[in-house]
Design a protein around this motif. Structure first.
Motif, PDB file in Angstrom:
ATOM      1  N   HIS A 145      47.243  19.404 -26.684  1.00 23.74           N
ATOM      2  CA  HIS A 145      47.740  18.108 -27.175  1.00 23.74           C
ATOM      3  C   HIS A 145      46.605  17.106 -27.377  1.00 23.74           C
ATOM      4  O   HIS A 145      46.697  15.957 -26.976  1.00 23.74           O
ATOM      5  N   ASP A 164      49.227  13.378 -26.095  1.00 22.02           N
ATOM      6  CA  ASP A 164      49.387  12.981 -24.687  1.00 22.02           C
ATOM      7  C   ASP A 164      48.637  13.890 -23.726  1.00 22.02           C
ATOM      8  O   ASP A 164      48.724  13.727 -22.508  1.00 22.02           O
ATOM      9  N   PRO A 171      52.549   9.212 -22.039  1.00 23.41           N
ATOM     10  CA  PRO A 171      53.254   8.573 -23.159  1.00 23.41           C
ATOM     11  C   PRO A 171      53.844   7.207 -22.836  1.00 23.41           C
ATOM     12  O   PRO A 171      53.840   6.313 -23.687  1.00 23.41           O
ATOM     13  N   GLY A 179      49.166   9.805 -26.206  1.00 22.26           N
ATOM     14  CA  GLY A 179      50.562   9.748 -26.621  1.00 22.26           C
ATOM     15  C   GLY A 179      50.904   8.438 -27.273  1.00 22.26           C
ATOM     16  O   GLY A 179      51.985   7.886 -27.075  1.00 22.26           O
ATOM     17  N   HIS A 213      54.937   8.621 -27.519  1.00 19.27           N
ATOM     18  CA  HIS A 213      54.765   9.749 -28.441  1.00 19.27           C
ATOM     19  C   HIS A 213      54.298  10.996 -27.679  1.00 19.27           C
ATOM     20  O   HIS A 213      53.721  10.894 -26.594  1.00 19.27           O
ATOM     21  N   ARG A 214      54.479  12.149 -28.294  1.00 24.09           N
ATOM     22  CA  ARG A 214      54.066  13.409 -27.669  1.00 24.09           C
ATOM     23  C   ARG A 214      52.697  13.861 -28.171  1.00 24.09           C
ATOM     24  O   ARG A 214      51.729  13.871 -27.427  1.00 24.09           O
ATOM     25  N   ASN A 215      52.634  14.244 -29.423  1.00 31.81           N
ATOM     26  CA  ASN A 215      51.364  14.722 -29.976  1.00 31.81           C
ATOM     27  C   ASN A 215      51.332  14.366 -31.457  1.00 31.81           C
ATOM     28  O   ASN A 215      51.696  15.165 -32.310  1.00 31.81           O
TER      29      ASN A 215
END
Length: 369
Positions: A145, A164, A171, A179, A213-215
């Motif tokens: 990530h 992240d 995140p 993130g 956010h994640r990635n």
């Protein structure tokens, strides 16, 4: 065109569409006609990003730690020092953006201690370091990530999409740069003065435009609209396209508020139960894993590459940014493998890189989309 199945919606052979988050499926659209795909150059390894220079040549970053200059189809290595570069897993040399002066560029890469943005000056085929623009972005030693891609906004600020690093607290932690979508001054690396958390006592929080956010794989600005969209990897489902809003939370929280150890990927990409004010995606892949990557506006549509999906998705949006339909051009559907970079050139064509690991291509798209 190959049939695909997404959550709650069959993507038809004649045309393709995917569900909107929390709404009815958009209508289908006929695939584009007259699309031309030109192979500009080959021999790359995981081409990650493309930047355009004033003389019509291009810079292409490769994840293993190389930058290539492409001019008239000829590829020349750029001499560049990437201090303490760490290439592992998803990490390495990643995004790149050329500054308006056409001489400097900023790129993003993993080091042994962090992910950082560094600005260089290009002279011929040699790049000299100007400054560390922003250091201290979190890094995972496995490279997981590590998404990091800078893009210049119409107002002159720099947006930076970050992953992240698979650390559950990042995140939702506004003191962490992981993130997030950041908005910074491209000369200083500090947060833009009108950012949503500009009065914070924490320098990292002042840089944040959106969080949860994640990635994130990329940010793109819709011409003439003031709208910004991000493309984001889901865990193994629910890849997302998001319409970005200043200060908004996008609802990814694999720590469940710090109540769980590890990195729980079973939580929703947008957890509206935990965060009722979180912003739902304008599009989700549902149960299909596309691993969408970079986004660009091209011929009035939002074009997004897919890694695992090995295709290009073309989104038709209404004025509010709502997805009306999604089409998949046959010319790029399972023809070139994994597709990563997507940048619109000054002449209006779309450049895309493949990311298969060996003999990767730089493609140029023209025609009707």
């Amino acid at each position: 065109m190959r049939a695909l199945v997404a959550a709650g919606l069959v993507l038809a052979v004649a045309s393709c569409s995917s569900p909107e988050a929390g709404g009815n499926a958009p209508s289908t659209a006929a695939p584009p006609q007259g699309l031309k795909v030109e192979e500009v150059a080959a021999g790359f390894s995981h081409g990650w990003d493309v930047g355009f220079l004033p003389d019509g040549s291009m810079l292409v970053t490769e994840r293993p730690g190389r930058i290539k200059l492409v001019r008239n189809g000829q590829v020349t290595p750029v001499e560049v020092d990437l201090p303490n570069l760490q290439v592992r897993g998803e990490g390495g040399l990643m995004g790149l953006v050329v500054h308006p002066d056409g001489q400097r560029f900023t790129t993003c890469f993993n080091t042994t201690s962090d992910v950082r943005l560094v600005t260089y000056r290009l002279q011929g085929n040699r790049a000299t370091k100007v400054k560390d623009l922003l250091t201290g972005l979190p890094s995972n030693s496995s490279g997981r990530h590590s998404g990091c891609r800078p893009t210049l906004a119409p107002d002159g600020t720099m947006f930076v999409a970050t992953g992240d690093i698979a650390r559950a607290s990042n995140p939702q932690d506004r003191t962490s740069l992981g993130g997030k979508v950041l908005r910074i001054d491209p000369e200083t690396g500090e947060g833009a003065k009108d950012n949503p958390f500009a009065t914070s006592g924490n320098a990292n929080e002042r840089r944040i435009y959106s969080y949860g956010h994640r990635n994130v794989q990329g940010v793109v600005f819709r011409p003439g609209s003031g709208q910004a969209f991000s493309s984001e990897h889901g865990p193994d489902v629910d890849d997302e396209v998001n319409l970005l809003k200043a200060g908004a939370n996008y609802g990814w929280d694999p720590s469940k508020g710090g109540t769980q150890g590890g990195y729980n990927e079973n939580v929703p990409m947008t957890d509206l139960q935990r965060f009722p004010d979180a912003v739902p995606a304008v599009w989700s892949s549902g149960s299909t894993t596309e691993a969408i990557c970079q986004a660009a506006f091209w011929n009035g549509k939002l074009a997004i590459t897919a890694l695992k999906g090995t295709k290009l998705l073309l989104f038709t949006l209404d004025d509010a940014g709502k997805v009306q339909n999604v089409s998949i051009p046959d010319e790029l559907n399972d023809k070139y493998g994994r597709l990563r970079a997507a940048r619109t050139a000054p002449d209006g064509s779309l450049y895309i890189t493949t990311s298969n690991g060996s003999d990767d291509k730089l493609l140029r798209l023209t025609g009707d989309a």
